[in-house]
Design an enzyme around this catalytic site. Structure first.
Site, PDB file in Angstrom:
ATOM      1  N   LYS A 139       0.813  -0.956   0.050  1.00  0.00           N
ATOM      2  CA  LYS A 139      -0.054  -0.004   0.131  1.00  0.00           C
ATOM      3  C   LYS A 139       0.876   1.336  -0.009  1.00  0.00           C
ATOM      4  O   LYS A 139       0.600   2.133  -0.621  1.00  0.00           O
ATOM      5  CB  LYS A 139      -1.031   0.159   1.182  1.00  0.00           C
ATOM      6  CG  LYS A 139      -2.082  -1.146   1.096  1.00  0.00           C
ATOM      7  CD  LYS A 139      -3.025  -0.871   2.284  1.00  0.00           C
ATOM      8  CE  LYS A 139      -4.411  -1.586   1.958  1.00  0.00           C
ATOM      9  NZ  LYS A 139      -5.393  -1.550   2.769  1.00  0.00           N
ATOM     10  N   LYS A 219      -4.883 -11.338  -5.839  1.00  0.00           N
ATOM     11  CA  LYS A 219      -6.003 -12.031  -5.231  1.00  0.00           C
ATOM     12  C   LYS A 219      -7.179 -11.270  -5.467  1.00  0.00           C
ATOM     13  O   LYS A 219      -7.442  -9.716  -5.899  1.00  0.00           O
ATOM     14  CB  LYS A 219      -5.623 -12.006  -3.725  1.00  0.00           C
ATOM     15  CG  LYS A 219      -5.555 -10.624  -2.938  1.00  0.00           C
ATOM     16  CD  LYS A 219      -5.387 -10.783  -1.648  1.00  0.00           C
ATOM     17  CE  LYS A 219      -5.362  -9.301  -1.188  1.00  0.00           C
ATOM     18  NZ  LYS A 219      -5.887  -9.035   0.262  1.00  0.00           N
ATOM     19  N   LYS A 222     -11.820  -6.432  -3.161  1.00  0.00           N
ATOM     20  CA  LYS A 222     -12.807  -5.179  -3.232  1.00  0.00           C
ATOM     21  C   LYS A 222     -12.321  -4.077  -3.961  1.00  0.00           C
ATOM     22  O   LYS A 222     -13.103  -3.479  -4.818  1.00  0.00           O
ATOM     23  CB  LYS A 222     -13.339  -4.702  -1.927  1.00  0.00           C
ATOM     24  CG  LYS A 222     -13.973  -5.723  -1.261  1.00  0.00           C
ATOM     25  CD  LYS A 222     -14.277  -5.421   0.324  1.00  0.00           C
ATOM     26  CE  LYS A 222     -13.799  -6.338   1.399  1.00  0.00           C
ATOM     27  NZ  LYS A 222     -14.237  -6.144   2.645  1.00  0.00           N
TER      28      LYS A 222
HETATM   29  P1  AMP Z   1     -10.853  -7.948   4.299  1.00  0.00           P
HETATM   30  O1  AMP Z   1     -11.931  -7.639   3.331  1.00  0.00           O
HETATM   31  O2  AMP Z   1      -9.429  -7.204   3.753  1.00  0.00           O
HETATM   32  O3  AMP Z   1     -11.127  -6.957   5.715  1.00  0.00           O
HETATM   33  O4  AMP Z   1     -10.426  -9.154   4.369  1.00  0.00           O
HETATM   34  C1  AMP Z   1     -11.528  -9.957   5.223  1.00  0.00           C
HETATM   35  C2  AMP Z   1     -11.184 -11.459   5.364  1.00  0.00           C
HETATM   36  O5  AMP Z   1     -11.175 -11.940   3.939  1.00  0.00           O
HETATM   37  C3  AMP Z   1      -9.588 -11.587   5.705  1.00  0.00           C
HETATM   38  O6  AMP Z   1      -9.731 -12.873   6.476  1.00  0.00           O
HETATM   39  C4  AMP Z   1      -9.079 -11.717   4.522  1.00  0.00           C
HETATM   40  O7  AMP Z   1      -7.617 -12.680   4.738  1.00  0.00           O
HETATM   41  C5  AMP Z   1     -10.160 -12.568   3.787  1.00  0.00           C
HETATM   42  N1  AMP Z   1      -9.777 -12.794   2.458  1.00  0.00           N
HETATM   43  C6  AMP Z   1      -9.969 -11.155   1.683  1.00  0.00           C
HETATM   44  N2  AMP Z   1      -9.602 -11.418   0.369  1.00  0.00           N
HETATM   45  C7  AMP Z   1      -9.610 -12.723   0.286  1.00  0.00           C
HETATM   46  C8  AMP Z   1      -9.110 -13.645  -0.948  1.00  0.00           C
HETATM   47  N3  AMP Z   1      -8.951 -13.096  -2.058  1.00  0.00           N
HETATM   48  N4  AMP Z   1      -8.981 -14.979  -0.811  1.00  0.00           N
HETATM   49  C9  AMP Z   1      -9.079 -15.571   0.556  1.00  0.00           C
HETATM   50  N5  AMP Z   1      -9.391 -14.930   1.514  1.00  0.00           N
HETATM   51  C10 AMP Z   1      -9.599 -13.361   1.288  1.00  0.00           C
END
Ligand code: AMP
Ligand code: TRP
Length: 354
Positions: A139, A219, A222
């Site tokens: 970031k 990956k 959002k």
């Molecule tokens: P975040 O949206 O970044 O707050 O992520 C919420 C949860 O989703 C965290 O445990 C992340 O590790 C998981 N996560 C986010 N993106 C992915 C992805 N592409 N594949 C697997 N897990 C994900």
């Protein structure tokens, strides 16, 4: 249920008479904690990487699931939209299967002890470790100026978990490094002030790294439009995102499955009946699989599997007061625990009581 423990000190993992899994030894109770940022819709990566495990674990263990709005303000965001994003995240988690009767579902900013513990943990966290974090480096590279909040992000994450003496943290692979740091912070605190926090274990989901549909080299996220299917997407949006997914980007000389196709198979395995997965794998092995067919079947199975989540989400968002109530009640329950831990921490650190 299959629990896959990574970074695990598996010698501390044991079964008791009640067949309950215990982490950290038989005398430490299992407390599950995890968080999600309110930065948009919850997608298949969040679900397969983390939230599906949250839903399973809530029936077995004391569980805390938190919408982390103070984390979200360390990246670009629109302040006037944040409250709505927070409610959406609470509603999407409940729609995906979190049950307010089983788990404590709450919003980070409503429990001020998170930021208070974060400050105290600042004092035992080495800056060098923060600068090593991949998410921070990624970031920071893309910004003209880097805030202290972005650097200190993992300390707040450690505070989230340790405030509840969390022992098991179900997340996707991208969070494993932050969890290593949480363990180190817990160790440092314990060494400085006396045994206080257990070192939490990571629990990865069945698909710990779901890749972007439109770019399987990165990956699903959002922040990348076209990379994801949201749990609450309408059927047409689901069909369109899957139809546009990148499959082969050219012949692979070693004959291995291309990352885009492997990603679609991972999603298929999570949402389609076993027979469908077997039929598709068989066709692939025989060189007879048309990717258009794979995508069509996957899209239809996803539309069907996500229908109940979509419906519950719409119902909840039509009653925002009910969503607020869930979060309010969750915060009240979380605060009881948070207050107790913080009182212990303040006393150990030598903070005056007047
Ligand atoms: P975040 O949206 O970044 O707050 O992520 C919420 C949860 O989703 C965290 O445990 C992340 O590790 C998981 N996560 C986010 N993106 C992915 C992805 N592409 N594949 C697997 N897990 C994900
Ligand atoms: N940093 C996590 C993410 O981006 C969210 C998070 C905040 C979290 N606090 C946490 C995850 C505590 C697990 C435990 O996905």
């Amino acid at each position: 249920m299959q629990l896959r423990i990574v970074l695990a000190r598996t010698q501390h993992l044991c079964h008791n008479a009640g067949q309950e899994l215990l982490y950290g030894g038989p005398h430490v109770k299992t407390v599950v904690f995890s968080g999600v940022q309110p930065t948009g819709l919850i997608h298949l990566g969040n679900y397969l990487g983390a939230i599906r495990n949250w839903v399973r674990l809530q029936y077995q263990y004391e569980s805390y699931y938190c919408v982390v709005d103070y984390h979200a303000i360390t990246s670009a965001y629109e302040p006037s939209h944040l409250p709505e994003r927070v409610l959406e995240a609470v509603a999407a988690n409940v729609a995906a299967g979190l049950d307010p009767e089983q788990a404590v579902i709450f919003v980070q900013s409503q429990v001020p002890e998170h930021t208070e513990l974060c400050w105290i943990l600042n004092a035992v966290t080495p800056v060098g470790e923060l600068q090593r974090m991949t998410q921070y480096k990624d970031k920071a590279r893309r910004r003209a100026t880097v805030s202290a909040g972005l650097l200190n992000y993992p300390i707040l994450q450690a505070a989230d978990i340790l405030l509840y003496k969390g022992t098991l943290v179900p997340v996707g692979e991208d969070q494993a490094q932050h969890l290593e740091l949480t363990r180190e912070i817990a160790r440092k605190f314990n060494a400085t002030y006396g045994e206080t926090f257990p070192e939490p274990e990571v629990l990865l989901g069945d698909c710990p790294r779901v890749m972007a549909l439109n770019d399987p080299a990165v990956k699903m996220s959002k922040s990348i439009p076209g990379s994801y299917v949201a749990l609450t997407d309408e059927p047409e949006a689901i069909r369109e995102a899957i139809a546009r997914a990148v499959t082969d980007v050219g012949p692979r000389p070693d004959g291995t499955m291309s990352p885009g196709v492997a990603n679609l198979f991972d999603i298929l395995e999570a949402f389609s009946p076993v027979e469908t997965v077997e039929r598709m794998r068989q066709a692939y092995a025989e060189g007879a699989l048309r990717y258009a067919d794979l995508k069509r079947v996957l899209a239809e199975d996803l539309v069907e599997a996500l229908a109940p989540i979509r419906r519950r989400y719409r119902e909840l968002m039509a009653r925002p007061d009910a969503v607020r109530d869930i979060a309010r009640q969750g915060a009240a329950r979380a605060r009881e625990v948070a207050r107790t831990t913080l009182a212990e921490v303040r006393q150990k650190v030598g903070i005056i009581t007047l």
